[in-house]
Write an enzyme that holds these catalytic residues in place. Structure first.
Site, PDB file in Angstrom:
ATOM      1  N   LYS A 152       0.853  -1.190   0.000  1.00 56.25           N
ATOM      2  CA  LYS A 152       0.000   0.000   0.000  1.00 56.25           C
ATOM      3  C   LYS A 152       0.889   1.240   0.000  1.00 56.25           C
ATOM      4  CE  LYS A 152      -3.877   1.947   2.648  1.00 56.25           C
ATOM      5  NZ  LYS A 152      -4.644   1.827   3.910  1.00 56.25           N
ATOM      6  N   HIS A 189      -0.257   4.440   0.323  1.00 56.46           N
ATOM      7  CA  HIS A 189      -0.871   5.586   0.985  1.00 56.46           C
ATOM      8  C   HIS A 189      -1.307   5.168   2.389  1.00 56.46           C
ATOM      9  CE1 HIS A 189      -4.159   3.289  -0.838  1.00 56.46           C
ATOM     10  NE2 HIS A 189      -4.927   3.771   0.128  1.00 56.46           N
TER      11      HIS A 189
END
Length: 218
Positions: free
Chosen positions: A102, A104
């Site tokens: 991921k 963010h």
């Protein structure tokens, strides 16, 4: 009745352990099949976690964290951590990996407990067929932190030779990574359960024994 026999009955009742004529990914013709994708209710998952917890307790394993490889290992690690607390008062962390990092929010690959150096981790999986998953998982764990992988716990050890050589996938994991693999049951436990009438399937017993003789390890 031991928890092993209870687990074998549980697998048959859930349609996870079935008997017949199956062609495996390896191309081998097997008289039995284990499909853990057939666990699908909350009741089943709660009970499954208890069997994993009992196996961990039975072998004296004391993890800091349970790691469930995506995707099948995720519910296994979660249910096992809940069962360890409910049955034995062991408050154990759990985490799992994302297939893609991921970029963010909190970022990263690991979801749940963020691993730290020296942490004792136990990997929770369904079965080992070729050992591919474990080879992918170890770099993920080691990249997160210098953890100590205490053990791996699976539901069924097929005790079956790989395509090359005379070692099973479980034995290869021990040889290549020094990781002990514990199973709730083995194929020998399942054969004995049939012989003892714990579960139905005596009509497949000869085929089970022949398959074990052809492909099995000691």
């Amino acid at each position: 009745m031991s928890y092993k026999n209870d687990f074998i009955k549980f697998m048959t009742e859930c349609g996870v352990l079935t008997f017949g004529d199956f062609t495996l990914k390896s191309g081998r013709k097997a008289p039995y099949f284990v499909n853990t994708g057939n666990y699908k209710t909350g009741k089943q998952l709660a009970k499954l976690g208890e069997f994993y917890a009992e196996c961990i307790k039975d072998h004296g394993i004391s993890p800091d964290t349970l790691f469930g490889p995506a995707y099948k290992g995720i519910p296994l690690a979660v249910s096992c951590s809940v069962a360890l607390f409910n049955k034995y008062g062991m408050d154990v962390n759990y985490c799992f990996d994302r297939k893609e990092a991921k970029d963010h929010g909190e970022g990263g690959v690991i979801v749940g407990k963020q691993l730290t150096d020296g942490e004792k981790v136990v990997i929770i999986e369904d079965v080992i067929t070729a050992g591919t998953a474990i080879r992918q998982v170890i770099p993920v764990l080691k990249n997160a932190a210098d953890v100590k992988i205490e053990a791996m716990v699976i539901s069924v050890d097929r005790m079956e030779k790989g395509k090359e050589g005379d070692l099973s996938a479980v034995q290869e994991v021990k040889r290549d990574f020094g990781i002990e693999v514990f199973s709730i049951v083995t194929i020998e436990d399942i054969i004995k359960a049939i012989e003892d009438g714990v579960i139905k399937g005596k009509e497949y017993l000869d085929k089970m024994l022949e398959y074990r003789k052809t492909y099995g390890i000691k």
